[in-house]
Write an enzyme that holds these catalytic residues in place. Structure first.
Site, PDB file in Angstrom:
ATOM      1  N   CYS A  67      19.840   1.879  -3.072  1.00  0.00           N
ATOM      2  CA  CYS A  67      18.904   1.341  -4.320  1.00  0.00           C
ATOM      3  C   CYS A  67      19.580   1.639  -5.437  1.00  0.00           C
ATOM      4  O   CYS A  67      18.999   1.047  -6.670  1.00  0.00           O
ATOM      5  CB  CYS A  67      17.399   1.828  -4.090  1.00  0.00           C
ATOM      6  N   HIS A  72      13.475   2.301 -10.192  1.00  0.00           N
ATOM      7  CA  HIS A  72      13.566   1.679  -8.991  1.00  0.00           C
ATOM      8  C   HIS A  72      12.383   1.528  -8.373  1.00  0.00           C
ATOM      9  O   HIS A  72      11.379   2.361  -8.320  1.00  0.00           O
ATOM     10  CB  HIS A  72      14.423   2.329  -7.945  1.00  0.00           C
ATOM     11  N   ASN A 119      10.209  -3.468  -2.340  1.00  0.00           N
ATOM     12  CA  ASN A 119      11.331  -2.549  -2.650  1.00  0.00           C
ATOM     13  C   ASN A 119      12.564  -3.616  -2.198  1.00  0.00           C
ATOM     14  O   ASN A 119      12.778  -3.864  -1.088  1.00  0.00           O
ATOM     15  CB  ASN A 119      11.511  -1.284  -1.635  1.00  0.00           C
TER      16      ASN A 119
HETATM   17  O1  UT7 Z   1      14.306   2.611  -1.919  1.00  0.00           O
HETATM   18  C1  UT7 Z   1      14.841   3.676  -1.438  1.00  0.00           C
HETATM   19  C2  UT7 Z   1      13.773   4.846  -1.683  1.00  0.00           C
HETATM   20  N1  UT7 Z   1      12.989   4.970  -0.637  1.00  0.00           N
HETATM   21  C3  UT7 Z   1      11.758   5.445  -1.079  1.00  0.00           C
HETATM   22  O2  UT7 Z   1      11.692   5.616  -2.341  1.00  0.00           O
HETATM   23  C4  UT7 Z   1      10.602   5.546  -0.073  1.00  0.00           C
HETATM   24  C5  UT7 Z   1       9.691   6.716  -0.564  1.00  0.00           C
HETATM   25  N2  UT7 Z   1       8.804   6.969   0.509  1.00  0.00           N
HETATM   26  C6  UT7 Z   1       7.506   6.428   0.303  1.00  0.00           C
HETATM   27  O3  UT7 Z   1       7.255   5.375  -0.437  1.00  0.00           O
HETATM   28  C7  UT7 Z   1       6.503   6.763   1.226  1.00  0.00           C
HETATM   29  O4  UT7 Z   1       6.698   8.203   1.647  1.00  0.00           O
HETATM   30  C8  UT7 Z   1       5.976   5.855   2.260  1.00  0.00           C
HETATM   31  C9  UT7 Z   1       5.306   4.815   1.821  1.00  0.00           C
HETATM   32  C10 UT7 Z   1       7.115   5.473   3.159  1.00  0.00           C
HETATM   33  C11 UT7 Z   1       4.903   6.517   3.190  1.00  0.00           C
HETATM   34  O5  UT7 Z   1       3.833   6.984   2.473  1.00  0.00           O
HETATM   35  P1  UT7 Z   1       3.380   8.640   2.751  1.00  0.00           P
HETATM   36  O6  UT7 Z   1       2.334   8.853   2.071  1.00  0.00           O
HETATM   37  O7  UT7 Z   1       4.715   9.434   2.454  1.00  0.00           O
HETATM   38  O8  UT7 Z   1       3.035   8.639   4.383  1.00  0.00           O
HETATM   39  P2  UT7 Z   1       3.713   9.541   5.452  1.00  0.00           P
HETATM   40  O9  UT7 Z   1       5.089   8.750   5.850  1.00  0.00           O
HETATM   41  O10 UT7 Z   1       3.482  11.028   5.412  1.00  0.00           O
HETATM   42  O11 UT7 Z   1       2.545   9.028   6.587  1.00  0.00           O
HETATM   43  C12 UT7 Z   1       1.175   9.389   6.560  1.00  0.00           C
HETATM   44  C13 UT7 Z   1       0.481   8.615   7.615  1.00  0.00           C
HETATM   45  C14 UT7 Z   1       0.980   9.048   9.001  1.00  0.00           C
HETATM   46  O12 UT7 Z   1      -0.059   8.991   9.914  1.00  0.00           O
HETATM   47  P3  UT7 Z   1      -0.197  10.511  10.683  1.00  0.00           P
HETATM   48  O13 UT7 Z   1       1.036  11.081  11.216  1.00  0.00           O
HETATM   49  O14 UT7 Z   1      -0.819  11.431   9.404  1.00  0.00           O
HETATM   50  O15 UT7 Z   1      -1.289  10.361  11.601  1.00  0.00           O
HETATM   51  C15 UT7 Z   1       1.881   7.484   9.570  1.00  0.00           C
HETATM   52  O16 UT7 Z   1       1.862   7.213  10.934  1.00  0.00           O
HETATM   53  O17 UT7 Z   1       0.364   7.476   7.488  1.00  0.00           O
HETATM   54  C16 UT7 Z   1       0.947   6.665   8.707  1.00  0.00           C
HETATM   55  N3  UT7 Z   1       1.564   5.268   8.232  1.00  0.00           N
HETATM   56  C17 UT7 Z   1       0.799   4.427   8.114  1.00  0.00           C
HETATM   57  N4  UT7 Z   1      -0.500   3.963   8.329  1.00  0.00           N
HETATM   58  C18 UT7 Z   1      -0.707   2.686   8.138  1.00  0.00           C
HETATM   59  C19 UT7 Z   1       2.850   5.237   7.878  1.00  0.00           C
HETATM   60  N5  UT7 Z   1       2.989   3.724   7.504  1.00  0.00           N
HETATM   61  C20 UT7 Z   1       1.733   3.306   7.692  1.00  0.00           C
HETATM   62  C21 UT7 Z   1       1.338   2.052   7.553  1.00  0.00           C
HETATM   63  N6  UT7 Z   1       0.056   1.650   7.767  1.00  0.00           N
HETATM   64  N7  UT7 Z   1       2.241   0.886   7.203  1.00  0.00           N
END
Ligand code: UT7
Length: 327
Positions: free
Chosen positions: A112, A252, A282
């Protein structure tokens, strides 16, 4: 002499993929996606559309606005993680489509941060002489490497392309300072495992869904929040400019919460932050140039204003560029 942005352009596919549609594909909700990422919809390329098609549309717009033709280009750099094919480069394919017969052309892979890497490489060519006009592009069709059965990633990504034509001028407008960095040990946090020499394409790699983006989102989130202020302080101190003088902060567009946290830490008022993530998600290397080109079209960015661009992503990579806008 300074390297100046002569013109910008962007292209996004017409097809909109909404959060409501994703709700029918994976176990997710509009509420989760909007509150965790800020994304409401993204654009998805139709079948048969390739990265160089979007790049071409963005490039033609940027060239028209620069008042130069493809034949005037000496250099084309396409930043992408979704090239048309492994080789030849998408930049060479684009060079042919543009009729830019005098231009050297190559792709650059820096996730990115790719567009900023391309911009800095082109800047160095332009300052060294021999290259008078360069076209830098970030272009992606991420929907082709997105696993639409993985809710962790499929809600995030979209397709698009953004372009800038760069040239030289006496200043004061132009690129004031830049920074590029990398942390190769974090490469496994965001990658596409198969298709290269590590895991050549095979029946098994396809069956195991290894030709898709894999990301440890929360680790990348922490990385982003940590490196953005560092990148910013490097380019500001290099240029001798205070953060309060910056008119537009272009981060970004990976996650609205990353952008909000960064703006807060940097003490940048929210109305100075360019945001389009709610409409495009993104788009990796295309994210920054699309946001800038859109803002230029909307007359938000004006000649003489200070634009601070900051990227982070796969590699891991990070970088920033401070530009006094205009020629
Ligand atoms: O472009 C390159 C750079 N990329 C980035 O900068 C991405 C950076 N990261 C992020 O934007 C975030 O980490 C995400 C949006 C990808 C994820 O958000 P998060 O707040 O970090 O969530 P998490 O991965 O810690 O997951 C929290 C919970 C999990 O459930 P449990 O294990 O707590 O029960 C996931 O399974 O949210 C769940 N989850 C979802 N739930 C509903 C993950 N994706 C989804 C979804 N819908 N789409």
């Amino acid at each position: 002499m300074k390297v100046q942005v002569l013109g910008t352009g962007y292209a996004v596919p017409e097809r909109v993929l909404s959060n409501a549609e994703l709700e029918s594909m994976v176990d997710t909700s509009d509420e989760w996606i909007v509150s965790r990422t800020g994304i409401r919809e993204r654009r998805i390329a139709g079948k048969g559309v390739v990265t160089s098609d979007l790049a071409l549309r963005a490039a033609e717009e940027a060239l028209a606005r620069s008042g130069i033709s493809g034949a005037d280009l000496d250099l084309i750099i396409v930043a992408t993680v979704t090239p048309d094919m492994m080789f030849p480069s998408t930049a060479c394919i684009l060079q042919g489509k543009l009729g830019a017969t005098n231009a050297a052309a190559f792709d650059l892979s820096a996730g990115c941060t790719g567009f900023l890497y391309a911009m800095v490489v082109a800047e160095r060519f332009l300052l060294a002489g021999g290259v008078n006009h360069a076209l830098v592009i970030g272009a992606e069709i991420l929907s082709n490497i997105t696993d639409f059965t993985d809710r962790n990633t499929c809600i995030l990504f979209g397709d698009g392309a953004g372009a800038m034509v760069l040239g030289r001028g006496p200043g004061p407008n132009g690129i004031l300072s830049t920074y590029l960095g990398a942390d190769g040990n974090g490469g496994g946090l965001l990658h596409m495992p198969a298709g290269g020499s590590w895991m050549p394409a095979s029946v098994e790699t396809v069956a195991n869904r290894l030709h898709y983006i894999r990301m440890q989102g929360n680790e990348v989130f922490k990385f982003a929040v940590k490196v953005i202020p560092d990148c910013v302080s490097r380019v500001l101190s290099q240029a001798g400019i205070g953060i309060e003088e910056v008119d537009h902060l272009v981060l970004h567009q990976a996650n609205l919460r990353i952008m909000q946290t960064a703006a807060k830490r940097l003490n940048v008022p929210w109305d100075k932050v360019l945001v389009n993530i709610e409409r495009y998600g993104n788009i990796s290397a295309a994210s920054i140039p699309v946001a800038v080109a859109e803002a230029v079209d909307e007359d938000k960015i004006k000649s003489g204003e200070l634009v601070l661009m900051v990227g982070f992503g796969a590699g891991l990579t990070m970088g920033a560029a401070l530009v006094r806008w205009g020629r």
